[in-house]
Write a protein that holds these residues in place. Structure first.
Motif, mmCIF file in Angstrom:
data_model
loop_
_atom_site.group_PDB
_atom_site.id
_atom_site.type_symbol
_atom_site.label_atom_id
_atom_site.label_comp_id
_atom_site.label_asym_id
_atom_site.label_seq_id
_atom_site.Cartn_x
_atom_site.Cartn_y
_atom_site.Cartn_z
ATOM 1 N N ASP A 1 9.360 -2.420 7.960
ATOM 2 C CA ASP A 1 8.978 -3.808 8.078
ATOM 3 C C ASP A 1 9.103 -4.443 9.510
ATOM 4 O O ASP A 1 9.652 -5.782 9.435
ATOM 5 N N ILE A 2 9.282 -3.860 10.582
ATOM 6 C CA ILE A 2 9.065 -4.329 11.908
ATOM 7 C C ILE A 2 8.043 -5.410 11.951
ATOM 8 O O ILE A 2 6.827 -5.000 11.740
ATOM 9 N N VAL B 1 0.688 -1.388 -0.141
ATOM 10 C CA VAL B 1 0.019 -0.012 -0.101
ATOM 11 C C VAL B 1 0.936 1.335 0.016
ATOM 12 O O VAL B 1 0.170 2.427 0.070
ATOM 13 N N GLY B 2 2.222 1.312 0.076
ATOM 14 C CA GLY B 2 3.035 2.368 0.017
ATOM 15 C C GLY B 2 3.821 2.802 1.177
ATOM 16 O O GLY B 2 4.020 3.856 1.279
ATOM 17 N N LYS B 3 3.919 2.016 2.268
ATOM 18 C CA LYS B 3 4.369 2.273 3.483
ATOM 19 C C LYS B 3 5.971 2.585 3.329
ATOM 20 O O LYS B 3 6.278 3.789 3.796
ATOM 21 N N THR B 4 6.625 1.636 2.616
ATOM 22 C CA THR B 4 7.860 1.828 2.492
ATOM 23 C C THR B 4 8.172 3.091 1.514
ATOM 24 O O THR B 4 9.023 3.750 1.866
ATOM 25 N N PHE C 1 8.582 3.950 12.024
ATOM 26 C CA PHE C 1 8.346 2.533 11.633
ATOM 27 C C PHE C 1 7.393 2.186 10.303
ATOM 28 O O PHE C 1 6.650 3.095 10.182
ATOM 29 N N THR C 2 7.621 1.097 9.735
ATOM 30 C CA THR C 2 6.429 0.602 8.893
ATOM 31 C C THR C 2 6.279 -0.810 9.419
ATOM 32 O O THR C 2 7.183 -1.413 9.937
ATOM 33 N N SER C 3 4.943 -1.385 9.227
ATOM 34 C CA SER C 3 4.851 -2.635 9.688
ATOM 35 C C SER C 3 3.564 -3.318 9.037
ATOM 36 O O SER C 3 2.540 -2.592 8.947
ATOM 37 N N ASN C 4 3.189 -4.574 8.688
ATOM 38 C CA ASN C 4 2.168 -4.959 8.219
ATOM 39 C C ASN C 4 1.202 -5.333 9.722
ATOM 40 O O ASN C 4 0.003 -5.684 9.369
ATOM 41 N N LYS C 5 1.705 -5.315 10.715
ATOM 42 C CA LYS C 5 0.990 -5.477 12.093
ATOM 43 C C LYS C 5 0.742 -4.000 12.788
ATOM 44 O O LYS C 5 1.660 -3.160 12.478
ATOM 45 N N ASN C 6 -0.442 -3.663 12.907
ATOM 46 C CA ASN C 6 -0.669 -2.727 13.905
ATOM 47 C C ASN C 6 -0.173 -2.875 15.324
ATOM 48 O O ASN C 6 0.392 -4.004 15.465
ATOM 49 N N MET C 7 -0.019 -1.750 16.071
ATOM 50 C CA MET C 7 0.718 -1.989 17.477
ATOM 51 C C MET C 7 0.229 -3.089 18.112
ATOM 52 O O MET C 7 0.907 -3.610 19.034
#
Length: 307
Positions: free
Chosen positions: A225-226, A167-170, A256-262
């Protein structure tokens, strides 16, 4: 001042120059650029400046014509320029507009340390970032870079960009890094899963501390991608924990970017997702630092990577 051509012709005859060479020098003096320089600097030049500086004039015209023809000079990226010096005419070489632009781009690029990051981030831009389903993320990114520009030495809470793959996070991280570089602010971007593997390998050559120190002290740190790395209590506590503790204490901007929420990242860091461990207290300790350093921003929209 005596007519320039007459003065040059006189000195040529005195030295018994050949007719061919004399004409070359006369043509050089008659060059429009040279004449414009002589007119603009006539009050700074001695009466015999042209005859005494004939070789410099000829060098200027020759070098300029070579450059126009696409022939490289001794110093690529530089162009000749006439200058008045102590009543005489001299030549200097200044950077071309193209080289100035290239040097500026190179200087900006040197402000970004990208460790195992995709090439696309080099051209990432906030100006061209599509806000569709991502307006909140773009707005937060702009607020962050504007805040850094106005007060680069103050603490600015970073972003925790969360959302599905592609989705364009990185890309947004790269756009932020490039915008900061334009303002002279250095940043370090790292792909965290790769970094975690490298840190495990660093145990063998005893370089864990040195590598951790280099990362934790970055002016602006971007951890990409943490939560996608293989779970490891050692990496969590001795690498990530050390980095985030230092950055929290020193109040250094961190993104940070992550596929996981906090909430999902908390479960991952505890080890409960893998069944290898269940250490909620240690996971919460890490998450306290993450929340101090960054605010959670959801990034939506379609998978642009595979569109």
């Amino acid at each position: 001042m005596k007519p320039m051509k007459d003065e040059l012709a006189k000195i040529m005859d005195q030295r018994q120059m050949t007719a061919e060479y004399r004409k070359m020098m006369q043509d050089a003096v008659a060059d429009p650029d040279v004449q414009a320089f002589l007119k603009a600097n006539q009050h700074q030049l001695a009466p015999d400046a042209v005859s005494r500086s004939a070789a410099k004039i000829y060098e200027f015209v020759t070098a300029r014509d070579r450059l126009a023809a696409g022939d490289p000079l001794i110093a690529p990226g530089y162009q000749p320029q006439l200058v008045a010096s102590n009543g005489l005419i001299d030549i200097t070489y200044t950077a071309t507009p193209e080289k100035v632009a290239q040097d500026a781009q190179a200087a900006q690029a040197r402000l970004i340390t990208a460790l195992n990051m995709p090439k696309a981030i080099k051209s990432a831009s906030l100006e061209t970032y599509d806000p569709s389903d991502r307006s909140a993320a773009l707005s937060a990114a702009l607020d962050f870079t504007m805040g850094m520009a106005e007060a680069p030495d103050q603490f600015h809470k970073g972003l925790y960009l969360t959302g599905p793959f592609g989705v364009g996070k990185t890309y947004l991280l790269g756009a932020i890094a490039n915008d900061l570089a334009k303002q002279g602010i250095a940043s370090t971007m790292l792909h965290y899963p790769t970094f975690a593997v490298e840190m495990k390998g660093a145990i063998a050559d005893n370089s864990v501390l040195a590598k951790t120190d280099r990362i934790k002290k970055a002016k602006v740190l971007m951890i990409d991608d943490i939560g996608a790395e293989a779970w490891s209590a050692w990496v969590r506590d001795e690498v990530l924990g050390v980095i985030l503790q230092y950055r929290m204490q020193e109040e250094l901007p961190t993104l940070f970017t992550s596929n996981k929420n906090m909430q999902e990242l908390t479960a991952f860091l505890s080890g409960s997702e893998t069944g290898k461990a269940d250490e909620p207290v240690k996971a919460q300790r890490i998450m306290e630092r993450v929340r101090f350093l960054a605010k959670e921003i959801a990034v939506g929209g379609p998978d642009r990577r595979n569109a």
